[in-house]
Design a protein around this motif. Sequence first.
Motif, mmCIF file in Angstrom:
data_model
loop_
_atom_site.group_PDB
_atom_site.id
_atom_site.type_symbol
_atom_site.label_atom_id
_atom_site.label_comp_id
_atom_site.label_asym_id
_atom_site.label_seq_id
_atom_site.Cartn_x
_atom_site.Cartn_y
_atom_site.Cartn_z
ATOM 1 N N THR A 2 -49.909 6.282 -25.288
ATOM 2 C CA THR A 2 -48.878 5.331 -24.901
ATOM 3 C C THR A 2 -48.001 5.971 -23.843
ATOM 4 O OG1 THR A 2 -47.259 6.102 -26.523
ATOM 5 C CG2 THR A 2 -48.892 4.487 -27.275
ATOM 6 N N SER A 3 -46.999 5.223 -23.385
ATOM 7 C CA SER A 3 -46.085 5.744 -22.378
ATOM 8 C C SER A 3 -44.804 6.240 -23.020
ATOM 9 C CB SER A 3 -45.779 4.653 -21.347
ATOM 10 O OG SER A 3 -45.214 3.518 -21.994
ATOM 11 N N ASN A 4 -44.878 6.662 -24.274
ATOM 12 C CA ASN A 4 -43.703 7.156 -24.988
ATOM 13 C C ASN A 4 -42.966 8.214 -24.171
ATOM 14 O OD1 ASN A 4 -45.394 5.879 -26.832
ATOM 15 N ND2 ASN A 4 -44.607 7.045 -28.547
ATOM 16 N N LYS A 5 -41.646 8.163 -24.216
ATOM 17 C CA LYS A 5 -40.878 9.222 -23.575
ATOM 18 C C LYS A 5 -40.798 10.415 -24.527
ATOM 19 C CE LYS A 5 -36.332 7.360 -24.947
ATOM 20 N NZ LYS A 5 -35.051 6.848 -24.418
ATOM 21 N N LEU A 6 -40.613 11.578 -23.939
ATOM 22 C CA LEU A 6 -40.649 12.818 -24.700
ATOM 23 C C LEU A 6 -39.448 13.684 -24.354
ATOM 24 C CD1 LEU A 6 -42.166 15.006 -26.448
ATOM 25 C CD2 LEU A 6 -43.259 15.731 -24.300
ATOM 26 N N GLU A 49 -39.269 13.787 -20.470
ATOM 27 C CA GLU A 49 -38.109 13.133 -19.866
ATOM 28 C C GLU A 49 -36.947 14.112 -19.742
ATOM 29 O OE1 GLU A 49 -35.763 8.983 -20.605
ATOM 30 O OE2 GLU A 49 -35.781 10.416 -22.270
ATOM 31 N N ARG A 50 -36.794 14.975 -20.743
ATOM 32 C CA ARG A 50 -35.734 15.976 -20.703
ATOM 33 C C ARG A 50 -36.126 17.191 -21.532
ATOM 34 N NH1 ARG A 50 -31.593 12.169 -24.001
ATOM 35 N NH2 ARG A 50 -32.657 10.769 -22.566
ATOM 36 N N ILE A 51 -35.543 18.316 -21.165
ATOM 37 C CA ILE A 51 -35.687 19.550 -21.940
ATOM 38 C C ILE A 51 -34.286 20.035 -22.283
ATOM 39 C CG2 ILE A 51 -36.430 21.967 -21.900
ATOM 40 C CD1 ILE A 51 -38.714 21.159 -20.069
ATOM 41 N N ILE A 52 -34.065 20.289 -23.557
ATOM 42 C CA ILE A 52 -32.768 20.750 -24.050
ATOM 43 C C ILE A 52 -32.953 22.173 -24.556
ATOM 44 C CG2 ILE A 52 -30.936 20.352 -25.736
ATOM 45 C CD1 ILE A 52 -32.092 17.378 -25.782
ATOM 46 N N VAL A 53 -32.171 23.091 -24.033
ATOM 47 C CA VAL A 53 -32.261 24.493 -24.441
ATOM 48 C C VAL A 53 -31.035 24.824 -25.280
ATOM 49 C CG1 VAL A 53 -32.501 26.878 -23.676
ATOM 50 C CG2 VAL A 53 -33.524 25.026 -22.330
ATOM 51 N N VAL A 54 -31.269 25.224 -26.525
ATOM 52 C CA VAL A 54 -30.186 25.580 -27.442
ATOM 53 C C VAL A 54 -29.974 27.084 -27.365
ATOM 54 C CG1 VAL A 54 -29.347 25.501 -29.812
ATOM 55 C CG2 VAL A 54 -30.825 23.673 -28.954
#
Length: 449
Positions: A2-6, A49-54
């Motif tokens: 599918t075209s799910n966002k990630l 769609e985005r990468i979040i770095v903790v």
Amino acid sequence: MTSNKLAVVVLAAGQGTRMKSELPKVLHPVAGRAMLRHVLDAAESLEPERIIVVVGPGSQEVQKAAVSHHIVVQEERLGTGHAVMCAADALSDYANDDSSDVLVIYGDTPLLTGETLKQMLDLRRETPSTKLVGLAFRPADPAQYGRFLLDASGVVEGIVEFADADEEIRKIDLCNAGPLIGEGRTFLELVKGLQNDNAQGEYYLTDLFAAARKDSLEARIVEAPVDDVHGVNSRAELAVAESVMQDRLRAKAMAGGATLIAPETVWFSCDTVVGRDVVIEPNVIFGPSVVISDNVQIRAFSHVEGAKIENGAIIGPYARLRPGTEIGVGVKIGNFVECKNAIFGTGSKANHLSYVGDSTVGPKANIGAGTITCNYDGFNKSRTVIGAGAFIGSNSALVAPVTIGEGALVGAGSTIVEEVPKDSMALGRGRQVVFPERAAFFRELKKKD
């Protein structure tokens, strides 16, 4: 598909105390690149769609390394689940979206590949009933790892930590690697429900699988190669990661058409580009930013960094190419020659015992043994230009800034401080004086002493 966002959440807040280093653990290099950068490369290959770095508090260096992505600070280190909770605000639009996915990976697993992550993503998306996918592996020694418990159909029943496992469970060799992916809405609801009622008072992502089971949500696993999930918590584990990465890079170079005479002695950087029919002899080291064209020979014990080498060139043995060096077609750089920020034209040569820095060497110019370009006066660096077809005699010193014209000849042992015009000959040395029979007289004189 599918075209799910990630969205990808990278956990990089660990203190890394066992590394015993001022450098944050995730910034220690493997094949010339920070571990965190390797992990981000794998994540970016999925085109999320985005990468979040903790990151942890006071982690400016880590934040700088991840500057192109969203940064979240975990002020208190209360476990992996808590780290993901800290990223919840940055994932708020995923909380009401059941056509999205959230992937969690770790910043200290530099060998993790995009291919393995894609397998997890594909399983999650191709089987909509699977709300959670974990990553498993089978180490030679399961040791203290948590064990995955699966039912007959492969659905995860939970993860049992080693300390809580009985003898039967400890016989299971299917271990938890850490990374997991979940449907956005479901994943964030499960994270929100995590509890810290344990001896450490921390929130653990591993509890998500038991929570999913309790809510009758299907969870499955992807099994990864052991090397992919190798985590680094000590210098010894860093050395193992380096060894595995080097094996991968060597295999890649040989698969691309290069010959490595003794592969185990050649060390690459992760960005080394190697052409076809390149021959690399034993004990060669490549630093970052090296590009090697086809039909090049790199002879033994050479060190190359930040250099570009064109077709048919021969380098070494015992040569050192430093950043900014460009080696043209058919150039020969011989034993104990060091080059820095130097451009060599087609067919030029520096075969023995020379330093060529901040220089331009024209096509078919020849630099004799022992020649030095004197590029630094203690304050500034200046450039030497050697014209096409020029011949520099052995043991010459070219004091920059200086130009040697096309076809010019510099006599051996000269110190050149002024321009040598095209097709001219230059000598810059003291006149030789001969005293006949003086040597014999000198020896007799010394005998009397």
